[in-house]
Design a protein around this motif. Sequence first.
Motif, PDB file in Angstrom:
ATOM      1  N   VAL A   1       0.862  -1.182   0.000  1.00  0.00           N
ATOM      2  CA  VAL A   1       0.000   0.000   0.000  1.00  0.00           C
ATOM      3  C   VAL A   1       0.902   1.236   0.000  1.00  0.00           C
ATOM      4  O   VAL A   1       1.838   1.318   0.804  1.00  0.00           O
ATOM      5  N   VAL A   2       0.639   2.167  -0.919  1.00  0.00           N
ATOM      6  CA  VAL A   2       1.372   3.430  -0.923  1.00  0.00           C
ATOM      7  C   VAL A   2       0.355   4.564  -0.890  1.00  0.00           C
ATOM      8  O   VAL A   2      -0.597   4.579  -1.681  1.00  0.00           O
ATOM      9  N   VAL A   3       0.522   5.490   0.055  1.00  0.00           N
ATOM     10  CA  VAL A   3      -0.346   6.666   0.151  1.00  0.00           C
ATOM     11  C   VAL A   3       0.507   7.880  -0.182  1.00  0.00           C
ATOM     12  O   VAL A   3       1.473   8.171   0.521  1.00  0.00           O
ATOM     13  N   SER A   4       0.171   8.578  -1.284  1.00  0.00           N
ATOM     14  CA  SER A   4       0.992   9.707  -1.710  1.00  0.00           C
ATOM     15  C   SER A   4       0.233  11.015  -1.616  1.00  0.00           C
ATOM     16  O   SER A   4      -0.976  11.051  -1.836  1.00  0.00           O
ATOM     17  N   GLY A   5       0.967  12.068  -1.320  1.00  0.00           N
ATOM     18  CA  GLY A   5       0.362  13.389  -1.242  1.00  0.00           C
ATOM     19  C   GLY A   5       1.004  14.358  -2.217  1.00  0.00           C
ATOM     20  O   GLY A   5       2.156  14.189  -2.617  1.00  0.00           O
ATOM     21  N   GLY A   6       0.242  15.393  -2.583  1.00  0.00           N
ATOM     22  CA  GLY A   6       0.733  16.424  -3.486  1.00  0.00           C
ATOM     23  C   GLY A   6       0.393  17.801  -2.953  1.00  0.00           C
ATOM     24  O   GLY A   6       0.030  17.965  -1.783  1.00  0.00           O
ATOM     25  N   ARG A   7       0.488  18.780  -3.840  1.00  0.00           N
ATOM     26  CA  ARG A   7       0.266  20.176  -3.453  1.00  0.00           C
ATOM     27  C   ARG A   7      -1.103  20.423  -2.843  1.00  0.00           C
ATOM     28  O   ARG A   7      -1.280  21.383  -2.103  1.00  0.00           O
ATOM     29  N   GLY A   8      -2.061  19.550  -3.148  1.00  0.00           N
ATOM     30  CA  GLY A   8      -3.399  19.703  -2.574  1.00  0.00           C
ATOM     31  C   GLY A   8      -3.408  19.584  -1.059  1.00  0.00           C
ATOM     32  O   GLY A   8      -4.412  19.880  -0.424  1.00  0.00           O
ATOM     33  N   LEU A   9      -2.280  19.172  -0.470  1.00  0.00           N
ATOM     34  CA  LEU A   9      -2.190  19.123   0.999  1.00  0.00           C
ATOM     35  C   LEU A   9      -2.119  20.524   1.591  1.00  0.00           C
ATOM     36  O   LEU A   9      -2.246  20.694   2.807  1.00  0.00           O
ATOM     37  N   LYS A  10      -1.830  21.502   0.737  1.00  0.00           N
ATOM     38  CA  LYS A  10      -1.864  22.920   1.126  1.00  0.00           C
ATOM     39  C   LYS A  10      -0.675  23.385   1.960  1.00  0.00           C
ATOM     40  O   LYS A  10      -0.260  24.538   1.874  1.00  0.00           O
ATOM     41  N   ASP A  11      -0.156  22.531   2.822  1.00  0.00           N
ATOM     42  CA  ASP A  11       0.864  22.960   3.770  1.00  0.00           C
ATOM     43  C   ASP A  11       1.756  21.766   4.100  1.00  0.00           C
ATOM     44  O   ASP A  11       1.277  20.638   4.181  1.00  0.00           O
ATOM     45  N   GLY A  12       3.030  22.035   4.295  1.00  0.00           N
ATOM     46  CA  GLY A  12       3.980  20.957   4.558  1.00  0.00           C
ATOM     47  C   GLY A  12       3.611  20.100   5.754  1.00  0.00           C
ATOM     48  O   GLY A  12       3.797  18.887   5.748  1.00  0.00           O
ATOM     49  N   ASP A  13       3.072  20.722   6.791  1.00  0.00           N
ATOM     50  CA  ASP A  13       2.737  19.965   7.998  1.00  0.00           C
ATOM     51  C   ASP A  13       1.679  18.897   7.725  1.00  0.00           C
ATOM     52  O   ASP A  13       1.617  17.885   8.415  1.00  0.00           O
ATOM     53  N   ASN A  14       0.843  19.158   6.716  1.00  0.00           N
ATOM     54  CA  ASN A  14      -0.220  18.208   6.428  1.00  0.00           C
ATOM     55  C   ASN A  14       0.285  16.918   5.799  1.00  0.00           C
ATOM     56  O   ASN A  14      -0.494  15.982   5.601  1.00  0.00           O
ATOM     57  N   TYR A  15       1.572  16.871   5.482  1.00  0.00           N
ATOM     58  CA  TYR A  15       2.130  15.604   4.994  1.00  0.00           C
ATOM     59  C   TYR A  15       1.994  14.524   6.076  1.00  0.00           C
ATOM     60  O   TYR A  15       1.963  13.339   5.778  1.00  0.00           O
ATOM     61  N   ASP A  16       1.875  14.972   7.326  1.00  0.00           N
ATOM     62  CA  ASP A  16       1.638  14.017   8.417  1.00  0.00           C
ATOM     63  C   ASP A  16       0.356  13.218   8.193  1.00  0.00           C
ATOM     64  O   ASP A  16       0.257  12.069   8.600  1.00  0.00           O
ATOM     65  N   ARG A  17      -0.674  13.847   7.565  1.00  0.00           N
ATOM     66  CA  ARG A  17      -1.929  13.115   7.308  1.00  0.00           C
ATOM     67  C   ARG A  17      -1.639  11.919   6.386  1.00  0.00           C
ATOM     68  O   ARG A  17      -2.257  10.867   6.508  1.00  0.00           O
ATOM     69  N   ILE A  18      -0.685  12.120   5.445  1.00  0.00           N
ATOM     70  CA  ILE A  18      -0.301  11.053   4.516  1.00  0.00           C
ATOM     71  C   ILE A  18       0.414   9.937   5.280  1.00  0.00           C
ATOM     72  O   ILE A  18       0.097   8.759   5.130  1.00  0.00           O
TER      73      ILE A  18
END
Lengths: 278, 328
Positions: free
Chosen positions: B208-225
């Motif tokens: 399983v791979v969960v990827s994030g992009g610019r739609g995360l809005k903010d660097g800190d939200n990479y934690d949600r990924i």
Amino acid sequence: MHIVICAKQVLDPEGVNGYALWGRLGVDESGRSFDTGGSTIPHIINAYDEQATEAALRIRDDAGEGNEGDVRITAIASGDPAAADVLKRCVAMGADSSVLVVDPEVAVADGFRTAKLLAAAIGELGDVDLVLCGRQGSDYDQGAVPAVLAELLGSPLVTLASDVRIDGNGDGAAVRVTRALPEGEELVSAPLPAVVSVSNELGQARYPSSRGMMAARRNPPAERAAADLLEGDDARVELMRLIVPDVQGHCEVIDGDSPEAKAQALMALLQGQGMFDE
Amino acid sequence: MSEPVLVILMPPGGDGLSNAAAEALGAGSRLAGLSDASLVCAVIGQDIAAATTEAAERGVDRVLAADEERFARPGGDLAVAAAAAAVEQSGARNVLLLGNADALELGPRLAARLDGASLMGVIDFSGSGDDLEVTAAVFGGAAHAAYRLSGPGPRVLGLAPAVAEAPEREAGRTADIEALTVPAVESRVTVEQAPSADEGPRLEDARVVVSGGRGLKDGDNYDRIRELAEALGGMPGASRAIVDDGWAPAPEQVGLTGKIVTPDLYIAAGISGASQHMAGCSNSRVIVAINTDPDAPIFNYAHYGIVDDCLEVLPELTRLGLELRAGR
Ligand SMILES: Cc1cc2nc3c(=O)[nH]c(=O)nc-3n(C[C@H](O)[C@H](O)[C@H](O)COP(=O)(O)OP(=O)(O)OC[C@H]3O[C@@H](n4cnc5c(N)ncnc54)[C@H](O)[C@@H]3O)c2cc1C
């Protein structure tokens, strides 16, 4: 220290991407160019080459105030006359001068031919210590030029640089490179003269200042004709035709009243398929 | 019968072949079939007995084996010299390489040294002899291009991922195994510090791979990924845009110039679906896209789509994932 940057003009890959994804990318009668129904995709400097230029400028910055003159930077491109634009960009960023090899055969898209032309132009300059290239063209994604250039010049090659520094001077001078590899960072060194290809991990390239842009206008590239540098037509890789693949959507949109409801529906669906079974 | 087709493999020691290596043999056998040629495989490494046996069991006619300590992790000058020796000893005209970061250097250098031609990102070939036509992905996969390669030397082709299926393995099948002789080479590039041999799980192997992009809005939200990846027992990935922005570390980048992943489940949150990104994940079994824009290109590739704010969808998915795990 004389550094050469090799720069290429490419069709903006973001533009090509956009037209492809909206289903508006076609191929014209020649088969070798895109047809976008009248509108044009701009030509830009290959972003990796812009970063190679940045790498050269950082080496000059490292030399320290008052010593900038010790680092000479020449940008070279081979392409049609419009490729002069990318060289102007390099000079505007801070390169001292530039050379354009005018090649009528650019449509063939042959990195081997390009490397031979660049090697000949570098040979004419004579005293080059370091050649910096982008890791690959963002159009054909081949990365052949730095590799073939290193073979032709008989120089060591280091690819995928995220940091490039010069150690020592004179005969003992070496280039120290941090490489961005899939498995992590690798630190290597090689004696000069050397060829180094730069990856995007190097970071953002600087913007040309308005003074730089003015200087570039007064300092156009010296031109050389491909025919004078390369005897005979020695194509190795010939582009026969471009093909636009069909990306057919088959996406099932998950409905729901709220983001949470959609998330629940998705999880139930994936779970039903056994996605999370041990 | 024409010149043999050569597949060059440089496997890590001890193991059999990776999926990608076995698939390269499949591509080699298809290419050999086009011109009624034999298939030769060069295996260059240290402690490669298992790999040579597997190559034979997967239908290779002849194996050239270079099993030496200096080939434990061959790169640069050494890899070029070993590959050139393999081309010469095999007499091959068409040479296949696994398309990885090393091939970016090896392919064109090998071709230049032997006065041939090379092409990377190869997805298909047709015809034979001088009329061989090779198709490669260009513009990150937004388009393809058909090429012809010429020159007195070999044609060196770097394979895109998953272009062929691995040939069936026939236990006990044997092939001619011959030692590959590689002259002494002085490497001009000195490795001062190798990548830290991080033995942790690899993104390429994650189910399983969960990827994030610019739609995360903010660097800190990479934690949600990261949180969702962990809840699903997977690993986090990123678009290049957010790696360039410093929101995610470079080794987590998925795409043409990042990792190539083939998980059972790929979740792309706030990623537009540029072809350079999709080049790294389009062979995933199930792709889920979460994007606020119903017209985002990612929906052309996704099997399931959620049109909504990923910052609201991700936490709920994480909660459900954790619940699922706790219930086991
Ligand atoms: C030579 C070359 C190589 C490249 N290699 C790679 C590579 O290896 N990997 C890679 O990824 N890219 C690569 N790229 C870059 C690629 O072309 C794209 O620019 C990049 O993938 C875009 O990243 P993104 O999707 O995160 O950002 P964007 O394109 O900006 O997309 C953001 C998306 O988020 C959506 N969004 C906004 N807000 C929300 C929200 N609240 N919730 C949900 N969705 C939202 C938007 O609708 C949009 O679709 C490469 C480019 C070039 C030219």
